[in-house]
Enzyme design. Structure first.
Site, short mmCIF file in Angstrom:
data_model
loop_
_atom_site.label_atom_id
_atom_site.label_comp_id
_atom_site.label_asym_id
_atom_site.label_seq_id
_atom_site.Cartn_x
_atom_site.Cartn_y
_atom_site.Cartn_z
N CYS A 117 0.80 -1.10 0.09
CA CYS A 117 -0.04 -0.05 -0.06
C CYS A 117 1.12 1.13 0.03
O CYS A 117 1.74 1.14 0.73
CB CYS A 117 -0.80 0.03 1.16
N CYS A 336 -0.92 3.90 13.20
CA CYS A 336 -1.04 2.93 11.94
C CYS A 336 -0.33 3.44 10.97
O CYS A 336 0.00 4.36 10.48
CB CYS A 336 -2.65 3.19 11.21
N1 SAH Z 1 -2.55 -5.44 6.41
C1 SAH Z 1 -3.66 -4.84 7.27
C2 SAH Z 1 -3.19 -4.30 8.53
C3 SAH Z 1 -2.41 -2.73 8.21
S1 SAH Z 1 -2.11 -1.76 9.56
C4 SAH Z 1 -4.51 -3.99 6.48
O1 SAH Z 1 -4.06 -3.50 5.41
O2 SAH Z 1 -5.76 -3.81 6.84
C5 SAH Z 1 -3.76 -1.02 9.89
C6 SAH Z 1 -4.23 0.10 9.52
O3 SAH Z 1 -3.26 1.32 9.22
C7 SAH Z 1 -4.75 -0.32 8.00
O4 SAH Z 1 -6.04 0.37 7.60
C8 SAH Z 1 -3.60 0.52 6.93
O5 SAH Z 1 -4.22 0.77 5.66
C9 SAH Z 1 -3.72 1.97 7.69
N2 SAH Z 1 -2.22 2.53 7.51
C10 SAH Z 1 -1.48 2.18 6.81
N3 SAH Z 1 -0.27 3.10 6.82
C11 SAH Z 1 -1.22 4.35 7.16
C12 SAH Z 1 -0.61 5.78 7.36
N4 SAH Z 1 0.45 6.23 7.04
N5 SAH Z 1 -1.75 6.44 8.21
C13 SAH Z 1 -2.53 6.06 8.45
N6 SAH Z 1 -3.20 4.75 8.31
C14 SAH Z 1 -2.29 4.05 7.69
#
Ligand code: SAH
Length: 347
Positions: A117, A336
């Site tokens: 992502c 997150c």
């Molecule tokens: N692989 C799982 C868990 C990821 S972490 C997933 O994709 O859901 C948990 C959340 O944090 C996810 O919704 C992810 O997209 C989000 N996230 C990732 N990077 C972030 C960022 N820089 N700022 C805010 N949220 C973020």
């Protein structure tokens, strides 16, 4: 020296099999489970209601397999980030979040992640290894605040559904009455949307909360920031969520990270509300808005507080239940997407 097998991470039926193999009385399996998951001992020698002979038999092949965190970072808001070593040279982070009556632990399921992502620090570092059930569970068992824990969220490093079998074993042990007994209703799993695995999960009989990382209101926007959308688009994902709800009765929770100029306009909020209405109708849904957390070397930025409020208000005005997630531990990079894979060399 032979590598001993960890007991932590084994289910009661598996412990029953082991005691049978070692010609120990059947009831010792329950005693071992209680030492592991209830009393949380760190060595077999502490299992004092087992005879010395049985302890030494177990010691020949097994160890408890609990490893204390190697580092702790405390935020001024009470959040604590723990670093655990896994195997020879990998590390994962878990975040402890006390909040009044609740205390939540955010656990990691992989070192790194394959999903890439575009706004996530973990994704940026690529994939290293899947964690075993023992290594996921250890983040809870070896947590200094373990006895205060009320909730567990699989929202740390990694994509839990990409490490399916180990995560299912972890869920079995965390939620089962013979083991840790944290109710499934107090456990959430967050996924970027592996549709085939969402369907499998719906049939597992673990009534956990499913959190879906949606982050966009149309395929064009989502594919730009989440490569997984090219495998399963929004239509396939939301259909799977609907099936999950219909099968489990558990409310779906959506995560939507607000990225300035990318997905945070009023127009996009309206499209999101329509999308959710179209797929879910009157089924209960909750949208968690997450203002983007800063990650190094990414071109994205967070919008202003007003932008976030406007997006949230637009959803609520269209009768979509939405709240803004509080930023936790910003001073220790515990929010997150900020958890990273530290190599021993640069720890
Ligand atoms: N692989 C799982 C868990 C990821 S972490 C997933 O994709 O859901 C948990 C959340 O944090 C996810 O919704 C992810 O997209 C989000 N996230 C990732 N990077 C972030 C960022 N820089 N700022 C805010 N949220 C973020």
């Amino acid at each position: 020296m032979i590598q001993k097998q960890p007991l932590l991470g084994l289910t009661l039926p598996e412990l029953q099999e082991i005691v049978k193999q070692l010609s120990m009385p059947a009831f010792t399996a329950k005693q071992i489970a209680s030492w592991l998951y209830d009393k949380k001992v760190k060595s077999i020698d502490e299992m004092t209601n087992l005879s010395l002979k049985h302890r030494s038999l177990l010691n020949e092949i097994y160890e408890v397999g609990a490893h204390a965190p190697v580092e702790a970072m405390r935020s001024i808001d009470g959040t604590i980030k723990y670093l655990y070593q896994v195997g020879e040279n990998h590390f994962v982070e878990a975040v402890y979040i006390p909040d009044g009556e609740r205390a939540t632990l955010c656990v990691s399921s992989q070192v790194g992640c394959k999903m890439n992502c575009k706004f996530c620090m973990t994704g940026k570092q690529g994939f290293a290894i899947n964690l075993s059930a023992n290594q996921i569970l250890n983040q809870i068992i070896s947590l200094p605040e373990c006895n205060q824990l009320t909730n567990v969220v699989m929202m740390g490093m990694g994509e839990p559904l990409d490490n399916y079998d180990n995560v299912m074993r972890f869920l079995e042990i965390v939620g089962s009455r013979d083991s840790l007994n944290i109710g499934y209703r107090h456990i959430s799993l967050s996924t970027c949307g592996l549709v085939d695995k969402i369907d499998r999960l719906a049939n597992e009989n673990y009534p956990i909360t499913l959190s879906i990382s949606l982050h966009a209101c149309c395929d064009e926007d989502r594919s730009r920031i989440m490569p997984i959308n090219n495998a399963w688009n929004i239509d396939k994902l939301l259909d799977a969520c609907k099936r999950y709800f219909d099968k489990t009765g558990r409310r779906i929770s959506f995560e939507y990270t607000l990225i300035s100029g990318e997905n945070d306009s009023v127009e996009q909020a309206k499209k999101l509300a329509h999308l959710i209405k179209k797929y879910f109708g009157s089924r209960p849904v909750h949208v968690n808005l997450i203002p983007l957390n800063h990650v190094d070397e990414r071109q994205f930025s967070a919008g202003s507080r007003e932008d976030v409020k406007r997006f949230c208000d637009t959803l609520n005005a269209l009768h979509v239940n939405a709240t803004v997630r509080r930023r936790l531990g910003p001073d220790i990079d515990a929010s997150c997407g900020q958890l990273r894979h530290k190599a021993s060399a640069n720890k």
